[in-house]
Enzyme design. Structure first.
Site, short mmCIF file in Angstrom:
data_model
loop_
_atom_site.label_atom_id
_atom_site.label_comp_id
_atom_site.label_asym_id
_atom_site.label_seq_id
_atom_site.Cartn_x
_atom_site.Cartn_y
_atom_site.Cartn_z
N ASP A 163 6.68 24.64 -28.44
CA ASP A 163 5.59 23.91 -27.80
C ASP A 163 6.23 23.10 -26.68
O ASP A 163 7.44 22.85 -26.68
CB ASP A 163 4.84 23.01 -28.79
CG ASP A 163 3.48 22.57 -28.22
OD1 ASP A 163 3.26 22.77 -27.00
OD2 ASP A 163 2.65 22.04 -28.98
C1 BGC Z 1 0.12 21.75 -26.58
C2 BGC Z 1 0.07 23.25 -26.63
C3 BGC Z 1 -0.13 23.79 -25.25
C4 BGC Z 1 0.99 23.30 -24.35
C5 BGC Z 1 0.89 23.80 -22.93
C6 BGC Z 1 1.11 21.25 -25.56
O1 BGC Z 1 0.97 19.89 -25.39
O2 BGC Z 1 0.44 21.23 -27.86
O3 BGC Z 1 -0.95 23.66 -27.50
O4 BGC Z 1 -0.22 25.18 -25.27
O5 BGC Z 1 0.95 21.88 -24.32
O6 BGC Z 1 -0.15 23.19 -22.27
#
Ligand code: BGC
Length: 835
Positions: free
Chosen positions: A315
């Protein structure tokens, strides 16, 4: 006065001479007070020490086992051709090139939320990653789909597939290679979870079935990244906080092996079985080790037990170490990395600190996934998504006109009617309608904002709050509602509507057809009600977003609005666009509140969808994918997030085991307001003819060799019983349970028939009682006076429990309770089968 005195700045010496004897005399005189106080003073530090010790000991109890080496992808099942091609390409790469494709790089030319490194010499362009599970966000020329929770409420697997198919095609036309969804975690452990709207349901079975269809649909065009792996259940303290050099770690989700398998891992297994190409490790720690460096989670569970052949991406900024994360199974770090960006992996291989086979495996998994889903034939990275919508750019219309009817159907089927007194709905050509509430009309502006190029992502946050997000500190006073029709939640799970059909717009056009007079007030919480109103429609919402957990389950101002309207209008119909559980007990028992609809998050066709239900073009066919309690306290310890409480290592013990949501209500014997699976329509149904035809055999204790043993998961390649998703026999049918359902009303309507099983406990050491669990559902449209057959196909997985000692799924022996009906609590057909 014989008390000691002090004069001026002079302090009384500490119990010396005369004063000492005076003190002793004082103590003697007041010994009944002095002795207990002294005991308290002496005991307090001791109690503190004990508390500290307990906390420490308790934190130590939850440790994540280590599982090495990281299993290598080998091209299981239909991955073999992609692996052959990947091996050919990676075999020619230098260690530096391999290192380079494992990390995010800065890309200023597109709007991709992440771009991975390339190996141009070998024709590998890298990959464009973009959000998310509810549609393409943060760009133009795309549709806003119904959210995960809305699709969960539809209980329609075909619709889940169609949605993903159209959505995937949009990602593809925009030059995206990896769509960052669908979401399976959070599953909805806590009622106030900020991201519960992104996943389908507070139930692993429903999540698994709908999620698998979503993976299949998306992967017709792009690679799906199933997320967040795993046990990511709260936003509060989801990321580390700097805290002036004393960092506060992310919350540790502390859970046992049985809970992991039967609840949190369960849906991921279905999605890996469906062929998911990418998995995103989550922000939280699992048993005190960060998910993105957790070898038990990635090596042991995902790549070992589930035999995942794709790659694991972190993530965003969820990577917290260099070599430990690589060894634990992380294959790619996003959106940038300070750990692998200076050829650290290459150097570590050269120095012997990292096994070369691991780096080769990382690169091979990435390239194999690229081939497996045809990304070698994709458009240039992020071609359709400009980095800045405000600057001149070529407009790419990614919308397919053919998606229109599906978008509307998705929007319609996630509406859940929970109250309808005397058939007030559907409306019957009303003469006068009053419409109230801030949610009836669309928000007053929809343009890119300064902080976030697309305003849905930070709805309702002030500038300071938005800036504060970067610190990861819990957001103070987050908004509970959004001013305007709520069609999606906030954060990376938001999407970008091409237009917004609001309830008011849609009802106005009906008024034109019917000759209805409309009065409205979208501002006041105590609006004036015209006495000739046939009905008063009140539109409210309940907002939720990534980054914070919800401050409550019911916004008091909206409740006041409903009560005020109901006090003046005896046919008050309430519609709630809710991004999660919304309590209604502040007004639902009022006789003047005649109908209530949970409208969830329908996407851009919100208005059209609610109008077609209110006017009876279609019957509501959604059912609750979560439990609505009577009061917040009924969720017990699963109401809100675990708090750090000053700890630098926040702990969150999942002591409830698998008993979240309806299982928790059953286990605690708490009666909800509206149970899981509940929902009404404009007709009624009769259930009959339960038949069970199950031929599962109990797993004998003495002949089972544990299929997986920690650390030996590379054995999968030699085991033909293992394929995508792990042990293939888990997905084999063990028979069916059938029933017949008759439509006893006067209109065609869809019923969602549900099967719950009470599985006999295989082990008696569980402190949480087993409850009935969802193991089948079928949505059928039935004409009046007609009867439909439903058949629930049970897989081996559905009748198995995880045996911690044997590290295997087993079919327990004993009597299985069978419950078929309309919701978890309303099951007119009951039976059993014995294994
Ligand atoms: C989120 C993810 C997301 C990523 C990219 C993160 O803060 O937890 O679900 O895909 O950002 O935007």
């Amino acid at each position: 006065m014989d008390e000691p005195t002090t004069t001026g700045n002079e302090k009384a010496p500490l119990l010396k001479g005369v004063q000492q004897s005076k003190f002793i005399a004082f103590c003697r005189r007041h010994k009944r007070i002095v002795i207990p106080v002294a005991v308290m003073i002496l005991l307090l530090p001791l109690l503190g020490l004990i508390a500290l010790k307990t906390r420490h000991a308790h934190a130590m109890n939850w440790t994540s086992p280590v599982v090495y080496p990281s299993p290598q992808g080998y091209g299981a099942g239909n991955w073999s051709a992609a692996y052959l091609r990947a091996r050919a390409m990676v075999g020619n790469m230098s260690l530096e090139e391999m290192n380079n494709i494992t990390l995010g790089v800065v890309d200023t030319t597109s709007g991709c939320v992440g771009v991975s490194g390339s190996a141009p010499q070998h024709g590998f362009p890298g990959l464009c990653f973009h959000d998310a599970g509810n549609g393409v966000r943060n760009t133009d020329g795309v549709n806003a789909y119904a959210s995960g929770l809305h699709i969960g409420a539809s209980w329609n697997a075909t619709l889940a597939y169609e949605r993903a198919q159209y959505m995937g095609a949009e990602f593809k036309r925009k030059g995206v290679n990896v769509a960052l969804g669908p979401v399976l975690g959070p599953i909805g452990r806590i009622a106030e979870g900020g991201r519960n709207f992104e996943a389908f349901a507070a139930d692993p079975y429903l999540d698994g079935i709908l999620g698998a269809q979503s993976v299949i649909g998306l992967q017709e065009s792009v690679i799906a990244s199933i997320k967040h792996f795993v046990a990511y259940e709260q936003e509060t303290n989801r990321n580390p906080i700097a805290n002036n050099g004393n960092p506060i770690s992310s919350t540790s989700a502390n859970l046992d092996d049985e809970t992991m398998h039967e609840l949190y891992l369960w849906p991921f297994q279905d999605l890996v079985h469906a062929g998911a190409g990418c998995a995103m490790c989550s922000y939280n720690r699992i048993n005190n080790t960060y998910a993105c460096e957790n070898s038990k989670a990635m090596n042991g569970l995902l790549k070992g037990e589930l035999n995942f052949q794709g790659f694991v991406v972190s993530d965003w900024a969820g990577q917290h170490s260099g070599l430990p994360s690589a060894d634990a199974g992380l294959d790619m770090a996003m959106p940038t990395t300070g750990y692998w960006n200076e050829r650290q992996l290459e150097k570590a291989v050269n120095s012997g600190a990292l096994n070369q086979s691991r780096l080769v495996d990382m690169a091979t998994r990435i390239v194999a996934t690229y081939y497996q889903f045809g990304q070698d034939r994709a458009l240039p990275l992020g071609i359709g998504m400009p980095p800045n919508l405000l600057l001149p750019h070529n407009y790419t219309d990614a919308k397919d006109p053919a998606s229109k009817s599906s978008l509307l159907q998705q929007a319609i089927e996630g509406h859940v009617l929970v109250k309808n007194i005397n058939g007030v709905l559907p409306l019957k050509q009303p003469k006068v309608l009053s419409i109230f509430g801030y949610d009836a009309v669309q928000q007053s502006s929809f343009v890119p904002s300064v902080l976030f190029p697309q305003s849905w992502e930070a709805i309702g946050l002030g500038t300071q709050q938005s800036i504060g997000i970067a610190s990861n500190a819990p957001v103070q006073n987050p908004p509970e509602v959004q001013n305007g029709t709520l069609i999606v939640g906030g954060g990376s799970g938001s999407n970008t509507p091409a237009y917004i059909s609001s309830p008011y717009d849609a009802i106005q056009s009906r008024a034109y057809d019917d000759g209805t007079a409309i009065f409205f007030d979208f501002v006041s919480t105590n609006p004036t009600v015209v006495s000739s109103s046939d009905a008063c429609l009140v539109f409210i919402n309940e907002y939720s977003s990534e980054v914070w957990d919800r401050p409550g389950l019911a916004d008091p101002d909206s409740d006041t609005l409903v009560n005020n309207v109901a006090s003046a209008c005896n046919n008050t119909i309430v519609v709630i666009h809710n991004a999660g559980i919304r309590l209604v007990d502040a007004w639902v028992d009022s006789p003047n509140v005649t109908a209530v609809i949970f409208a969830h998050l329908p996407g851009q066709d919100a208005g059209r969808a609610i109008a077609s239900i209110l006017y009876g073009d279609v019957g509501p066919s959604g059912r609750l994918p979560y439990t609505v309690a009577r009061r917040s306290s009924d969720y017990g310890s699963l109401l809100g997030p675990c708090q750090a409480d000053g700890s630098l290592s926040p702990q969150c013990d999942f002591t409830e085991g698998v008993n979240v949501d309806y299982r928790g209500f059953l286990a605690r014997n708490t009666t909800p307001r509206y149970e899981f699976g509940y929902g009404l329509t404009y007709s009624s149904f009769n259930y009959a003819n339960l038949q069970t035809n199950i031929n599962a055999t109990t797993t004998p204790g003495d002949t089972v060799t544990p299929v997986y043993t920690n650390g030996t998961t590379n054995d999968n390649i030699n085991n033909t019983a293992i394929g995508n998703g792990g042990l293939l026999s888990l997905f084999e049918s063990v028979g069916t349970i059938t029933a017949s359902i008759s439509n006893t009303g006067s209109v065609a309507a869809a019923e969602v028939a549900q099967l719950y099983l009470l599985i006999p406990a295989a082990t008696s050491n569980s402190s949480n009682p087993r409850t009935r669990v969802l193991r089948g559902f079928e949505k059928v449209l039935i004409q009046p006076n007609e009867t439909a057959q439903v058949a629930f196909n049970l897989r081996m997985k559905d009748v198995s429990t995880w045996n911690v000692t044997r590290q295997a799924w087993i079919v327990p022996s004993g009597e299985f309770g069978v419950y078929v009906g309309k919701s978890v609590l309303d099951t007119p057909l009951t039976g059993s089968f014995t294994v």
